[in-house]
Design an enzyme around this catalytic site. Structure first.
Site, short mmCIF file in Angstrom:
data_model
loop_
_atom_site.label_atom_id
_atom_site.label_comp_id
_atom_site.label_asym_id
_atom_site.label_seq_id
_atom_site.Cartn_x
_atom_site.Cartn_y
_atom_site.Cartn_z
N LYS A 122 0.86 -1.19 0.00
CA LYS A 122 0.00 0.00 0.00
C LYS A 122 0.89 1.23 0.00
CE LYS A 122 -4.45 1.12 0.25
NZ LYS A 122 -5.65 0.46 -0.27
N ASP A 128 -7.10 4.59 -4.28
CA ASP A 128 -7.71 4.45 -2.95
C ASP A 128 -8.31 5.83 -2.68
OD1 ASP A 128 -7.82 2.52 -0.46
OD2 ASP A 128 -7.30 4.44 0.39
P1 NDP Z 1 -12.89 8.17 -2.22
O1 NDP Z 1 -11.82 9.17 -2.04
O2 NDP Z 1 -13.46 8.00 -3.59
O3 NDP Z 1 -14.10 8.47 -1.24
C1 NDP Z 1 -13.93 8.52 0.15
C2 NDP Z 1 -15.22 8.97 0.78
O4 NDP Z 1 -15.08 8.84 2.18
C3 NDP Z 1 -15.56 10.42 0.49
O5 NDP Z 1 -16.94 10.60 0.47
C4 NDP Z 1 -14.91 11.14 1.70
O6 NDP Z 1 -15.52 12.39 2.01
C5 NDP Z 1 -15.16 10.14 2.80
N1 NDP Z 1 -14.10 10.29 3.81
C6 NDP Z 1 -12.77 10.10 3.62
N2 NDP Z 1 -12.09 10.35 4.76
C7 NDP Z 1 -13.02 10.70 5.66
C8 NDP Z 1 -12.94 11.06 7.02
N3 NDP Z 1 -11.77 11.11 7.67
N4 NDP Z 1 -14.12 11.33 7.64
C9 NDP Z 1 -15.29 11.26 6.98
N5 NDP Z 1 -15.42 10.92 5.69
C10 NDP Z 1 -14.30 10.66 5.05
O7 NDP Z 1 -12.29 6.79 -1.67
P2 NDP Z 1 -12.78 5.31 -1.96
O8 NDP Z 1 -14.26 5.29 -2.12
O9 NDP Z 1 -11.92 4.76 -3.03
O10 NDP Z 1 -12.36 4.55 -0.62
C11 NDP Z 1 -13.22 4.44 0.53
C12 NDP Z 1 -12.75 3.32 1.44
O11 NDP Z 1 -12.76 2.08 0.69
C13 NDP Z 1 -11.34 3.45 1.99
O12 NDP Z 1 -11.30 2.85 3.28
C14 NDP Z 1 -10.51 2.61 1.03
O13 NDP Z 1 -9.30 2.17 1.63
C15 NDP Z 1 -11.48 1.47 0.77
N6 NDP Z 1 -11.23 0.70 -0.44
C16 NDP Z 1 -11.22 1.30 -1.67
C17 NDP Z 1 -11.01 0.56 -2.79
C18 NDP Z 1 -11.12 1.14 -4.16
O14 NDP Z 1 -11.08 0.36 -5.13
N7 NDP Z 1 -11.29 2.43 -4.33
C19 NDP Z 1 -10.69 -0.89 -2.71
C20 NDP Z 1 -10.82 -1.44 -1.37
C21 NDP Z 1 -11.04 -0.66 -0.29
P3 NDP Z 1 -14.79 13.75 1.60
O15 NDP Z 1 -14.82 13.79 0.11
O16 NDP Z 1 -15.58 14.81 2.25
O17 NDP Z 1 -13.39 13.63 2.15
#
Ligand code: NDP
Length: 449
Positions: free
Chosen positions: A129, A169
């Site tokens: 990662k 991510d």
């Molecule tokens: P994105 O950046 O596309 O979206 C993240 C979302 O979570 C946004 O809506 C963001 O809000 C919110 N968020 C992030 N940090 C915080 C925080 N500290 N408090 C509150 N809300 C928060 O990321 P992904 O959708 O790609 O990833 C989401 C999760 O899924 C993560 O844990 C990632 O590790 C996991 N994941 C992702 C994969 C992928 O293929 N993308 C694969 C496997 C796991 P805002 O925009 O306001 O920050």
């Protein structure tokens, strides 16, 4: 906290002491070790403490300076990370996260989780990662490009289709992957498609990669429902986040007959009892890079934003945390249990605190951990690598069918392993043990490396 097997307790203390201040990494290691007691008893050869100790120490950790110029001509300095955790099963594989909260402890927790997740897919991928404390929010496209180019100018020397293959991510989507792939191609003079996944469809990407983590999450829950004779039909669902994983989880829930009535971002949550309009959400989040308040303004009517409370106060049958680590507290879990939630499945990595997981288990709520539930993203990345290696591209339907089959196999592997180790229905034990035994077996076969 659950008690650890006495041999594992000493190991955990050693990990905590050797990696001071990295609390998310400690939490992730502890969570896996809690499941390995029965393996230590049943297969002392496989669960040799030296193998588990080796698993807790990354093969390589890279930390580097990322200097770049902002639009006003000021020098900005960020910190870049890549933790190459374990390559017993294949090249290091795992995403890059760009978020101000990123530090070594976050990257190590994610890399550690990734080893077991990738193992569970049954595909030939190791775990790693990376990321940076860079915040893309509010930055222009040109600033993001300059940052990504500088990031790759250092990282490229550690990557390669047979070595280490990053993906997206939090904060890293197709735009960022494009800028990084472009810089890698320029520096190396190689169009090496298989060195990065999550690429755009016209330049080596795979159908369904964008949708894969969200769709895979919902396929996994559908398997849970089917195993008890139920379906999504008529179910009310709450999803946290409104990024890549959340959006495509919402889309798939709706296509299977459920209704997602709330989602969130870091500014609060939105509630829409008619069901989230996913096309509108995509336009706001993916195209305009807007906030959930923009959704409510555009949607009007009954949709509302709540800024000062947790999305988990919204009653639902199924909860899908899809935002970030430790976003579901012990109290949130109690609220979900009281409002009748039956299934909690982690679309994000480690979104539920240990207290929340304990509360779900004690209340009989079915709980499925991220390393199994969200493995569809990395599995589809491996499918992207397969297509790149054979210079082929598959149709959407074909790729989605493969994803659904992979999720079905992961689900069944979790349940059969939980049964084998005397913990029927325990998805946490099933995922951890099944993920561990495949990696440990490969590590033993490869000798002391
Ligand atoms: P994105 O950046 O596309 O979206 C993240 C979302 O979570 C946004 O809506 C963001 O809000 C919110 N968020 C992030 N940090 C915080 C925080 N500290 N408090 C509150 N809300 C928060 O990321 P992904 O959708 O790609 O990833 C989401 C999760 O899924 C993560 O844990 C990632 O590790 C996991 N994941 C992702 C994969 C992928 O293929 N993308 C694969 C496997 C796991 P805002 O925009 O306001 O920050």
């Amino acid at each position: 906290m659950t008690d650890l097997h006495h041999k594992l307790q000493a190991l955990y203390e050693e990990v905590a002491q050797r990696n001071p201040g990295e609390k998310e990494f400690h939490q992730a290691v502890y969570e896996v070790l809690t499941s390995l007691g029965p393996v230590v008893d049943k297969h002392p050869d496989l669960a040799d403490i030296a193998v588990i100790r080796r698993l807790c120490e990354p093969e390589r950790q890279i930390i580097f300076r990322v200097p770049w110029l902002d639009d006003s001509g000021n020098v900005q300095i960020n910190r870049g990370f890549r933790v190459e955790f374990n390559s017993a099963l294949g090249p290091f594989k795992g995403g890059l996260r760009f978020h101000p909260s990123v530090y070594l402890g976050i990257v190590k927790f994610l890399g550690f989780e990734q080893i077991f997740k990738n193992s569970l897919t049954g595909l030939p991928i190791g775990g790693g990662k990376g990321g940076s404390d860079f915040d893309p929010k509010g930055r222009s496209d040109n600033e993001v490009m300059r940052f990504c180019q500088s990031f790759m100018t250092e990282l490229y020397r550690h990557l390669g289709e047979y070595t280490d293959v990053p993906a997206g991510d939090i904060g890293v989507g197709t735009r960022e992957i494009g800028y990084m792939f472009g810089q890698y191609k320029r520096i190396t003079n190689r169009y090496e498609s298989g060195m990065l996944t999550g690429k755009g469809l016209t330049w080596g990407g795979s159908q369904v990669r964008t949708e894969a983590t969200g769709y895979g999450t919902v396929f996994f829950v559908d398997e849970i429902l089917q195993s008890t004779g139920q379906s999504f039909e008529g179910k009310q669902v709450v999803v946290s986040g409104s990024g890549n994983v959340a959006i495509y989880a919402i889309e798939k829930v709706h296509s299977l007959g459920g209704t997602v009535i709330a989602c969130s971002d870091s500014s609060g949550y939105l509630r829409d009892d008619k069901g989230i309009d996913v096309e509108l959400l995509k336009e706001i989040k993916e195209i305009n890079r807007g906030r959930i308040t923009d959704y409510v303004e555009a949607r009007g009517g009954a949709a509302q934003v709540v800024t000062d409370r947790s999305v988990w106060e919204v009653p639902c049958d199924i909860a899908l945390p899809c935002a970030t680590q430790n976003e579901v507290s012990g109290e949130d879990a109690i609220q979900l249990i009281k409002s009748g939630c039956l299934i909690v499945a982690e679309g994000a990595n480690m979104p539920c605190t240990p207290e929340a997981v304990k509360n779900f288990e004690e209340a009989g709520v079915t709980f499925a951990p991220g390393k199994a539930v969200n493995a569809g993203g990395v599995a589809t990345s491996a499918l992207e690598m397969q297509q790149n290696a054979s210079r082929d591209s598959w149709t959407f339907d074909d790729t989605e069918a493969r994803l659904a089959e992979i999720m079905r196999r992961i689900h069944d592997r979790c349940l059969s392993t939980a049964d084998e180790y005397g913990q029927p229905g325990n998805y946490v034990a099933g995922a951890n043990i099944a993920g561990f035994t495949r990696v440990a077996d490969a590590m033993l076969a490869l000798g002391l490396v």
